[in-house]
Design a protein around this motif. Structure first.
Motif, PDB file in Angstrom:
ATOM      1  N   LEU A   1       0.888  -1.166   0.000  1.00 39.78           N
ATOM      2  CA  LEU A   1       0.000   0.000   0.000  1.00 39.78           C
ATOM      3  C   LEU A   1       0.920   1.207   0.000  1.00 39.78           C
ATOM      4  O   LEU A   1       1.457   1.582   1.047  1.00 39.78           O
ATOM      5  CB  LEU A   1      -0.915  -0.006   1.222  1.00 39.78           C
ATOM      6  N   GLY A   2       1.130   1.790  -1.168  1.00 33.60           N
ATOM      7  CA  GLY A   2       2.166   2.793  -1.294  1.00 33.60           C
ATOM      8  C   GLY A   2       3.511   2.131  -1.056  1.00 33.60           C
ATOM      9  O   GLY A   2       3.859   1.151  -1.708  1.00 33.60           O
ATOM     10  N   LYS A   3       4.253   2.602  -0.054  1.00 31.20           N
ATOM     11  CA  LYS A   3       5.559   2.008   0.260  1.00 31.20           C
ATOM     12  C   LYS A   3       5.497   1.078   1.464  1.00 31.20           C
ATOM     13  O   LYS A   3       6.529   0.642   1.980  1.00 31.20           O
ATOM     14  CB  LYS A   3       6.570   3.129   0.533  1.00 31.20           C
ATOM     15  N   HIS A   4       4.286   0.752   1.911  1.00 32.34           N
ATOM     16  CA  HIS A   4       4.102  -0.066   3.099  1.00 32.34           C
ATOM     17  C   HIS A   4       3.706  -1.492   2.718  1.00 32.34           C
ATOM     18  O   HIS A   4       3.012  -1.713   1.720  1.00 32.34           O
ATOM     19  CB  HIS A   4       3.047   0.553   4.007  1.00 32.34           C
ATOM     20  N   GLY A   5       4.133  -2.461   3.528  1.00 35.11           N
ATOM     21  CA  GLY A   5       3.877  -3.862   3.217  1.00 35.11           C
ATOM     22  C   GLY A   5       3.010  -4.553   4.247  1.00 35.11           C
ATOM     23  O   GLY A   5       2.539  -3.946   5.219  1.00 35.11           O
ATOM     24  N   PHE A   6       2.828  -5.872   4.045  1.00 38.04           N
ATOM     25  CA  PHE A   6       1.983  -6.680   4.927  1.00 38.04           C
ATOM     26  C   PHE A   6       2.611  -8.050   5.107  1.00 38.04           C
ATOM     27  O   PHE A   6       3.471  -8.471   4.335  1.00 38.04           O
ATOM     28  CB  PHE A   6       0.570  -6.822   4.345  1.00 38.04           C
ATOM     29  N   ARG A   7       2.141  -8.762   6.125  1.00 44.00           N
ATOM     30  CA  ARG A   7       2.614 -10.124   6.351  1.00 44.00           C
ATOM     31  C   ARG A   7       1.492 -10.964   6.950  1.00 44.00           C
ATOM     32  O   ARG A   7       0.729 -10.490   7.792  1.00 44.00           O
ATOM     33  CB  ARG A   7       3.820 -10.122   7.291  1.00 44.00           C
ATOM     34  N   SER A   8       1.392 -12.202   6.490  1.00 47.16           N
ATOM     35  CA  SER A   8       0.445 -13.172   7.048  1.00 47.16           C
ATOM     36  C   SER A   8       1.248 -14.371   7.537  1.00 47.16           C
ATOM     37  O   SER A   8       2.153 -14.847   6.844  1.00 47.16           O
ATOM     38  CB  SER A   8      -0.573 -13.612   5.992  1.00 47.16           C
ATOM     39  N   THR A   9       0.899 -14.870   8.724  1.00 46.99           N
ATOM     40  CA  THR A   9       1.678 -15.959   9.326  1.00 46.99           C
ATOM     41  C   THR A   9       0.807 -17.144   9.726  1.00 46.99           C
ATOM     42  O   THR A   9       1.156 -17.888  10.644  1.00 46.99           O
ATOM     43  CB  THR A   9       2.434 -15.433  10.564  1.00 46.99           C
ATOM     44  N   ILE A  10      -0.327 -17.338   9.066  1.00 49.77           N
ATOM     45  CA  ILE A  10      -1.154 -18.487   9.425  1.00 49.77           C
ATOM     46  C   ILE A  10      -0.443 -19.776   9.021  1.00 49.77           C
ATOM     47  O   ILE A  10       0.342 -19.800   8.075  1.00 49.77           O
ATOM     48  CB  ILE A  10      -2.560 -18.424   8.786  1.00 49.77           C
ATOM     49  N   THR A  11      -0.707 -20.834   9.761  1.00 47.70           N
ATOM     50  CA  THR A  11      -0.107 -22.138   9.466  1.00 47.70           C
ATOM     51  C   THR A  11      -1.193 -23.121   9.061  1.00 47.70           C
ATOM     52  O   THR A  11      -2.363 -22.962   9.434  1.00 47.70           O
ATOM     53  CB  THR A  11       0.639 -22.694  10.688  1.00 47.70           C
ATOM     54  N   VAL A  12      -0.788 -24.131   8.317  1.00 49.57           N
ATOM     55  CA  VAL A  12      -1.759 -25.144   7.894  1.00 49.57           C
ATOM     56  C   VAL A  12      -2.340 -25.844   9.112  1.00 49.57           C
ATOM     57  O   VAL A  12      -3.554 -26.045   9.221  1.00 49.57           O
ATOM     58  CB  VAL A  12      -1.099 -26.168   6.944  1.00 49.57           C
ATOM     59  N   GLY A  13      -1.474 -26.216  10.071  1.00 47.41           N
ATOM     60  CA  GLY A  13      -1.947 -26.909  11.266  1.00 47.41           C
ATOM     61  C   GLY A  13      -2.889 -26.055  12.087  1.00 47.41           C
ATOM     62  O   GLY A  13      -3.938 -26.531  12.551  1.00 47.41           O
ATOM     63  N   GLY A  14      -2.531 -24.779  12.265  1.00 49.46           N
ATOM     64  CA  GLY A  14      -3.380 -23.882  13.050  1.00 49.46           C
ATOM     65  C   GLY A  14      -4.721 -23.651  12.393  1.00 49.46           C
ATOM     66  O   GLY A  14      -5.769 -23.679  13.055  1.00 49.46           O
ATOM     67  N   LEU A  15      -4.703 -23.423  11.079  1.00 47.97           N
ATOM     68  CA  LEU A  15      -5.953 -23.177  10.357  1.00 47.97           C
ATOM     69  C   LEU A  15      -6.813 -24.425  10.325  1.00 47.97           C
ATOM     70  O   LEU A  15      -8.038 -24.358  10.532  1.00 47.97           O
ATOM     71  CB  LEU A  15      -5.636 -22.715   8.927  1.00 47.97           C
ATOM     72  N   LEU A  16      -6.201 -25.573  10.096  1.00 48.71           N
ATOM     73  CA  LEU A  16      -6.954 -26.829  10.028  1.00 48.71           C
ATOM     74  C   LEU A  16      -7.588 -27.153  11.372  1.00 48.71           C
ATOM     75  O   LEU A  16      -8.762 -27.554  11.447  1.00 48.71           O
ATOM     76  CB  LEU A  16      -6.030 -27.958   9.583  1.00 48.71           C
TER      77      LEU A  16
ATOM     78  N   LEU B   1       3.441  -3.685   7.785  1.00 48.20           N
ATOM     79  CA  LEU B   1       4.870  -3.381   7.874  1.00 48.20           C
ATOM     80  C   LEU B   1       5.110  -1.968   7.351  1.00 48.20           C
ATOM     81  O   LEU B   1       5.459  -1.766   6.189  1.00 48.20           O
ATOM     82  CB  LEU B   1       5.676  -4.400   7.060  1.00 48.20           C
ATOM     83  N   PRO B   2       4.898  -0.958   8.204  1.00 50.29           N
ATOM     84  CA  PRO B   2       5.042   0.427   7.742  1.00 50.29           C
ATOM     85  C   PRO B   2       6.489   0.755   7.374  1.00 50.29           C
ATOM     86  O   PRO B   2       7.418   0.356   8.075  1.00 50.29           O
ATOM     87  CB  PRO B   2       4.592   1.258   8.951  1.00 50.29           C
ATOM     88  N   ASN B   3       6.650   1.474   6.300  1.00 56.13           N
ATOM     89  CA  ASN B   3       7.960   1.969   5.893  1.00 56.13           C
ATOM     90  C   ASN B   3       7.999   3.458   6.231  1.00 56.13           C
ATOM     91  O   ASN B   3       7.794   4.312   5.392  1.00 56.13           O
ATOM     92  CB  ASN B   3       8.168   1.738   4.399  1.00 56.13           C
ATOM     93  N   GLY B   4       8.218   3.736   7.517  1.00 59.89           N
ATOM     94  CA  GLY B   4       8.130   5.117   7.990  1.00 59.89           C
ATOM     95  C   GLY B   4       7.076   5.231   9.071  1.00 59.89           C
ATOM     96  O   GLY B   4       6.454   4.242   9.481  1.00 59.89           O
ATOM     97  N   SER B   5       6.826   6.436   9.517  1.00 55.12           N
ATOM     98  CA  SER B   5       5.878   6.681  10.604  1.00 55.12           C
ATOM     99  C   SER B   5       4.442   6.425  10.144  1.00 55.12           C
ATOM    100  O   SER B   5       4.007   6.938   9.114  1.00 55.12           O
ATOM    101  CB  SER B   5       6.007   8.124  11.101  1.00 55.12           C
ATOM    102  N   ILE B   6       3.703   5.629  10.929  1.00 56.85           N
ATOM    103  CA  ILE B   6       2.303   5.370  10.610  1.00 56.85           C
ATOM    104  C   ILE B   6       1.472   6.636  10.782  1.00 56.85           C
ATOM    105  O   ILE B   6       0.461   6.839  10.090  1.00 56.85           O
ATOM    106  CB  ILE B   6       1.739   4.229  11.491  1.00 56.85           C
TER     107      ILE B   6
END
Length: 336
Positions: free
Chosen positions: A250-265, A301-306
């Protein structure tokens, strides 16, 4: 991107149960009319209790707007039913028209949902074009069918590109791009379970037709098929969601998802058992658990001040009216 802003869900099952049970009872008493307001109350609850960087989301549609859209759909279905009985050729043309209009309806639905959603008082928008929607939701599915689903990853990637890339927050646009490899990896791993489940099911049925095979044999067959489908689906959802978030900006800002197959299942299976054995009464608890799990495994994952970014959004956001009226309820199919 050394800063991380964790998504969090602050709602609880007790609060949501009160909303849910009132929604169910009023929808029954009003023969479904209240369901439009029920949908708004539900979405508001989950949006308003989802936070990132200390700021929450919100949903701004009204029950009246959604009800009008649904009445139009119901009216079209009534006309179609009448035409089916009196003038079948006209009904066939109507069905064809609805099929051909599907990509257009997807765009209108995405625009409605985006414009009625916000984060920290900044509205989302959807700028995807109808022409691109026809390529993604009509052209590529034909290719997938002609190639016996071996090109499904191309459809999956195109869906993410169109859905994510069409959205903006204020005037800042989301972007997603990726090589095709990760989509094929998720597709092939999950396909092992799908194909294995169906092979096991039909191998068990090979001793006779469905009319003569023993009921216990059919039950065993489904006990092989259903877990394989659920596991394959969980693998695909987890792998694709994590990959899509890692490649979305989103512009210069990113994202991350950390779900696992075991956790979701584990979550899917326990929610299913809880809902079934409570005869649906614990469905609100299951929904809250799922929403909390997804939020807990999502980070910005902000790239700079939120705060600087938020100030820019407030300053640059376009004027989008609250009373935007459109169709709702058609899913884009993006990983969220």
């Amino acid at each position: 991107m050394d800063q991380t802003e964790q998504f969090e869900f602050r709602g609880n099952a007790k609060e949501y149960f009160g909303i849910w049970i009132v929604n169910v009872l009023l929808s029954i008493v009003t023969l479904g009319i209240y369901s439009a307001w029920a949908k708004v109350r539900t979405k508001k609850y989950f949006y308003q209790n989802t936070y990132v960087a200390g700021r929450n989301f919100d949903y701004h549609a009204t029950g009246k707007t959604i009800l009008i859209g649904r009445l139009i759909v119901v009216g079209a279905l009534v006309v179609y039913a009448i035409m089916s009985a009196l003038l079948p050729p006209v009904a066939l043309l109507m069905a064809l028209g609805i099929f051909l209009a599907f990509p257009y309806l997807i765009v209108r639905s995405a625009r409605f949902n985006a414009r009625n959603s916000s984060w920290s008082n900044v509205r989302f928008n959807f700028l995807g074009e109808v022409g691109s929607a026809y390529k993604v939701y009509m052209g590529l599915p034909i290719l997938v069918l002609l190639t016996l689903y071996t090109t499904f990853p191309f459809l999956s990637r195109a869906t993410q590109r169109f859905g994510i890339g069409g959205h903006t927050l204020g005037n800042t646009r989301f972007e997603f791009d990726s090589a095709i490899g990760p989509f094929y990896k998720a597709f092939l791993i999950s396909a092992v379970f799908f194909v294995g489940g169906f092979v096991g099911f039909f191998a068990l049925m090979a001793g006779g037709s469905f009319q003569t095979v023993d009921p216990a044999q059919i039950m065993i067959g489904y006990l092989i098929l259903l877990p394989a489908v659920v596991i394959g689906g969980a693998i695909y959802q987890a792998m694709i969601r994590n990959h899509v978030y890692a490649n979305t900006t989103l512009g210069k800002h990113g994202f991350r998802s950390t779900i696992t197959v075991g956790g979701l299942l584990t979550l899917i299976l326990t929610n299913l058992l809880i809902t079934v054995f409570s005869l649906g009464l614990l469905l609100p608890w299951a929904q809250v658990r799922l929403h909390r799990y997804m939020a807990a495994n999502t980070q910005a994952l902000p790239n700079g001040s939120i705060d600087d970014f938020h100030g820019q959004l407030i300053e640059d956001q376009g004027a989008i009216g609250d009373a935007y009226s459109d169709i709702e309820g058609v899913d884009l199919g993006i990983a969220i």
